[in-house]
Design a protein around this motif. Structure first.
Motif, PDB file in Angstrom:
ATOM      1  N   LYS A  22      49.079 -85.606  -1.240  1.00 21.36           N
ATOM      2  CA  LYS A  22      49.243 -85.007  -2.570  1.00 21.36           C
ATOM      3  C   LYS A  22      47.866 -84.718  -3.168  1.00 21.36           C
ATOM      4  O   LYS A  22      46.945 -85.494  -2.956  1.00 21.36           O
ATOM      5  N   LEU A  73      45.854 -83.275  -6.889  1.00 23.20           N
ATOM      6  CA  LEU A  73      45.943 -82.872  -8.299  1.00 23.20           C
ATOM      7  C   LEU A  73      44.549 -82.507  -8.776  1.00 23.20           C
ATOM      8  O   LEU A  73      43.573 -83.176  -8.400  1.00 23.20           O
ATOM      9  N   ILE A 117      48.500 -84.078 -21.020  1.00 23.26           N
ATOM     10  CA  ILE A 117      49.616 -84.596 -20.213  1.00 23.26           C
ATOM     11  C   ILE A 117      49.492 -86.110 -20.011  1.00 23.26           C
ATOM     12  O   ILE A 117      50.299 -86.715 -19.315  1.00 23.26           O
ATOM     13  N   SER A 147      54.229 -86.699 -18.628  1.00 16.99           N
ATOM     14  CA  SER A 147      54.612 -85.304 -18.840  1.00 16.99           C
ATOM     15  C   SER A 147      55.878 -85.028 -18.040  1.00 16.99           C
ATOM     16  O   SER A 147      56.376 -85.905 -17.328  1.00 16.99           O
ATOM     17  N   THR A 148      56.399 -83.804 -18.147  1.00 16.69           N
ATOM     18  CA  THR A 148      57.595 -83.477 -17.368  1.00 16.69           C
ATOM     19  C   THR A 148      57.277 -83.489 -15.868  1.00 16.69           C
ATOM     20  O   THR A 148      58.142 -83.798 -15.059  1.00 16.69           O
ATOM     21  N   ASP A 149      56.045 -83.174 -15.513  1.00 17.17           N
ATOM     22  CA  ASP A 149      55.687 -83.121 -14.092  1.00 17.17           C
ATOM     23  C   ASP A 149      55.337 -84.486 -13.507  1.00 17.17           C
ATOM     24  O   ASP A 149      55.665 -84.766 -12.355  1.00 17.17           O
ATOM     25  N   TYR A 150      54.641 -85.309 -14.281  1.00 14.56           N
ATOM     26  CA  TYR A 150      54.163 -86.582 -13.742  1.00 14.56           C
ATOM     27  C   TYR A 150      54.395 -87.715 -14.733  1.00 14.56           C
ATOM     28  O   TYR A 150      54.034 -87.601 -15.910  1.00 14.56           O
ATOM     29  N   ASP A 185      55.449 -92.408 -10.478  1.00 16.04           N
ATOM     30  CA  ASP A 185      55.400 -91.313  -9.493  1.00 16.04           C
ATOM     31  C   ASP A 185      54.267 -91.508  -8.481  1.00 16.04           C
ATOM     32  O   ASP A 185      54.256 -90.842  -7.442  1.00 16.04           O
TER      33      ASP A 185
END
Lengths: 188, 188, 188
Positions: free
Chosen positions: B36, B38, B98, B125-128, B155
């Motif tokens: 992953k 970021l 975020i 946040s909605t993503d993480y 996550d």
């Protein structure tokens, strides 16, 4: 003839199955043999109000009422020190440094010398280029103390392991030298 | 015919044995391809005695004699800063955060800007949703600096990796913005 | 007869190949079942200028202007505390300690109680001998907060995991008790 072949089939099958089991449970099978070891020394010269020129570390925090020029009387309780110490491959302060030990330690006990450390080895030599990160408790009066290698970069990419600290020399409250036996058990 | 069968037996056997070897030595076979990645930014506004309202960090420790209102002259040596900085997905301070970068850094050198850092990204946040924990040395004058991702939660459960820091902006001694390229190599 | 044997060959071959695949991708297959769990408590008694005898922790750093005797008003922002707290297996402060929690925490927010922690459990009992090292963000007002287990030594050699912190008791600004649910996912 058929029997022998069947025996080989079964042998191969059991071998494969045992490996399948081995893969899922590999964690329990891992040996404790290091994939890399290093023995290094670092040298800490604490500022005491008079020796500014050669110092490599300084007290930067302490409880209310204590000053930050000299280590406190109560086993230095509460003194937090920032350091940037030369690292050498032998125990001679004047050997060519191969890098710097950078981080903090804090004395955390009034009754006995005990510290908590978090720091990095920043290595920059022909043999090693990269960083090793450490954290752990350091009960100074023990002959050996184990802390964790929590990560690394460069030549020490993603490493983990255990480092054993030994006080190799101690001169008054100004100079001490630590020997560090680094045993890495995860090497990428 | 028999020979062919024996060849297949031997092939299978060697395959199994090579795997057996592979399992025991899997560490050396692991690739360096992240599981992953970021890219995030965080924004540090240091309190300097006048800008209290918008600040996100403050000096809380320094050597005896130095005050903690402004960064010291000797490459800020010994200044320890606590921070709680907004994290954004682009380099705009005013983008919707975020999460928050929370932790400490300490300047550890009189001759050149160098720091040691330990902090967490608390993402919400909605993503993480979760935290990523970091530690390492930060030689600020280098264009890129690698530190370790030492763990994570939510996550980022049990993650490990390497984060590359880059100073993306620097305004006086009040504001700086760090770009962080996070590369995770252990994902659960 | 030949066909049956060929089928077994192919079965064995596919088994071996699937394992080969399994070895390379084992990371994605790992479960989230802990290999070891512990529930422990630690007890923090902060020095407030009057209770020196029984205290286990002390403020050692704070922003300019704040004193280090009592926690600051603004959600203790900037106060850095060193601690050396007894660890017990139940929530009774007077139970026999099985070790000490040693390290630092720092309050990092003016608007809400939030801290960042880094510490070690130094365990020294008949059941456990060794250290566990932790780091992470601690948003104190949440019922549960997850931090990382970043390494260990002794009985906790090379361990990693997640620890869930819960405030089990809070008495004024002098005493608090944390319950820690330690879930280890890497055991060697």
């Amino acid at each position: 003839m058929e029997t022998r072949r069947l025996a080989i089939f079964l042998f191969l099958l059991s071998l494969c199955l045992s490996q399948s089991w081995g893969t899922q449970n590999y964690k329990k099978l891992r040996g404790r043999k290091p994939c890399k070891t290093l023995v290094l020394y670092f040298h800490d010269i604490i500022f005491n109000g008079k020796n500014a020129k050669n110092t490599t570390s300084s007290i930067i925090a302490s409880p209310e009422g204590a000053n930050r020029t000299i280590l406190s009387g109560q086993d230095h309780f509460g003194d937090l020190v920032v350091f940037n110490d030369p690292i050498t491959i032998d125990n001679n302060l004047h050997s060519e440094p191969i890098g710097r030990a950078q981080g903090i330690y804090v004395y955390d006990n009034k009754d006995v010398f005990t510290a908590w450390l978090a720091f990095s080895f920043v290595l920059n030599s022909t043999d090693y280029m990269g960083t090793i990160n450490f954290a752990g408790a350091d009960p100074l009066m023990n002959k050996t103390r184990d802390i964790s290698v929590i990560g690394g970069t460069g030549d020490f990419f993603m490493t983990r392991g255990v480092a054993t600290l030994m006080t190799d020399a101690l001169e008054g409250e100004v100079y001490f030298r630590l020997r560090v036996d680094i045993k890495l058990y995860e090497c990428w």
